[in-house]
Design a protein around this motif. Sequence first.
Motif, PDB file in Angstrom:
ATOM      1  N   VAL A  12       0.886  -1.162   0.000  1.00  0.00           N
ATOM      2  CA  VAL A  12       0.000   0.000   0.000  1.00  0.00           C
ATOM      3  C   VAL A  12       0.923   1.210   0.000  1.00  0.00           C
ATOM      4  O   VAL A  12       1.661   1.435   0.958  1.00  0.00           O
ATOM      5  N   PRO A  16      -0.145   9.108   4.322  1.00  0.00           N
ATOM      6  CA  PRO A  16      -1.324   9.146   5.190  1.00  0.00           C
ATOM      7  C   PRO A  16      -1.899  10.542   5.410  1.00  0.00           C
ATOM      8  O   PRO A  16      -3.051  10.684   5.767  1.00  0.00           O
ATOM      9  N   ALA A  21      -6.740   9.826   2.413  1.00  0.00           N
ATOM     10  CA  ALA A  21      -5.891   8.656   2.689  1.00  0.00           C
ATOM     11  C   ALA A  21      -6.412   7.843   3.866  1.00  0.00           C
ATOM     12  O   ALA A  21      -6.346   6.614   3.847  1.00  0.00           O
ATOM     13  N   ALA A  22      -6.932   8.493   4.893  1.00  0.00           N
ATOM     14  CA  ALA A  22      -7.430   7.748   6.057  1.00  0.00           C
ATOM     15  C   ALA A  22      -8.607   6.862   5.658  1.00  0.00           C
ATOM     16  O   ALA A  22      -8.673   5.691   6.051  1.00  0.00           O
ATOM     17  N   SER A  25      -7.273   4.006   3.471  1.00  0.00           N
ATOM     18  CA  SER A  25      -6.572   3.020   4.294  1.00  0.00           C
ATOM     19  C   SER A  25      -7.554   2.135   5.046  1.00  0.00           C
ATOM     20  O   SER A  25      -7.355   0.919   5.152  1.00  0.00           O
ATOM     21  N   GLU A  26      -8.602   2.728   5.568  1.00  0.00           N
ATOM     22  CA  GLU A  26      -9.606   1.956   6.300  1.00  0.00           C
ATOM     23  C   GLU A  26     -10.315   0.971   5.374  1.00  0.00           C
ATOM     24  O   GLU A  26     -10.566  -0.176   5.738  1.00  0.00           O
ATOM     25  N   ILE A  28      -9.080  -0.357   2.609  1.00  0.00           N
ATOM     26  CA  ILE A  28      -8.110  -1.403   2.273  1.00  0.00           C
ATOM     27  C   ILE A  28      -7.987  -2.385   3.426  1.00  0.00           C
ATOM     28  O   ILE A  28      -7.980  -3.598   3.237  1.00  0.00           O
ATOM     29  N   ARG A  29      -7.888  -1.864   4.639  1.00  0.00           N
ATOM     30  CA  ARG A  29      -7.769  -2.716   5.820  1.00  0.00           C
ATOM     31  C   ARG A  29      -8.985  -3.627   5.951  1.00  0.00           C
ATOM     32  O   ARG A  29      -8.859  -4.836   6.176  1.00  0.00           O
ATOM     33  N   LEU A  40      -0.176  -7.242   4.006  1.00  0.00           N
ATOM     34  CA  LEU A  40      -0.052  -5.839   3.627  1.00  0.00           C
ATOM     35  C   LEU A  40       1.220  -5.234   4.191  1.00  0.00           C
ATOM     36  O   LEU A  40       1.656  -5.582   5.284  1.00  0.00           O
ATOM     37  N   LEU A  42       2.749  -1.141   4.389  1.00  0.00           N
ATOM     38  CA  LEU A  42       2.545   0.273   4.065  1.00  0.00           C
ATOM     39  C   LEU A  42       3.880   0.918   3.740  1.00  0.00           C
ATOM     40  O   LEU A  42       4.852   0.783   4.491  1.00  0.00           O
ATOM     41  N   THR A  63      -2.042   2.038  -4.764  1.00  0.00           N
ATOM     42  CA  THR A  63      -1.403   3.330  -4.560  1.00  0.00           C
ATOM     43  C   THR A  63      -2.400   4.461  -4.707  1.00  0.00           C
ATOM     44  O   THR A  63      -3.449   4.314  -5.333  1.00  0.00           O
ATOM     45  N   GLN A  64      -2.052   5.562  -4.124  1.00  0.00           N
ATOM     46  CA  GLN A  64      -2.822   6.792  -4.263  1.00  0.00           C
ATOM     47  C   GLN A  64      -1.832   7.832  -4.788  1.00  0.00           C
ATOM     48  O   GLN A  64      -1.285   8.626  -4.043  1.00  0.00           O
TER      49      GLN A  64
END
Length: 102
Positions: A12, A16, A21-22, A25-26, A28-29, A40, A42, A63-64
Amino acid sequence: MGVSTSTRRIAVVMEPWRHNAAQASEGIRAFACQRPDWVLSLHGMGGPGRASLPAWRPDGILTQAYTPVELDTVAALGCPVVDIGAAYRAKGLHWHLGDDRR
């Protein structure tokens, strides 16, 4: 205990502190929790984080990317890449726009 051959190493790559992004990320998690075969890792987009990617040898990258250079850098690793920001819809790469509604 070693990593099983059916395990998928997913990098990933994002910062952040960047927009959305938060939430990304959530998401993806939460998805990865449903995939016990995913491991995973980061990595930040800049400097040492991105530099560590070749040694980690991911099977895929989420990716972002916010610049074409960022996207080209991760794409150069030769594994499947999904740009979850879809800021630059590069030919040959997968992209996904998240649902920001809650």
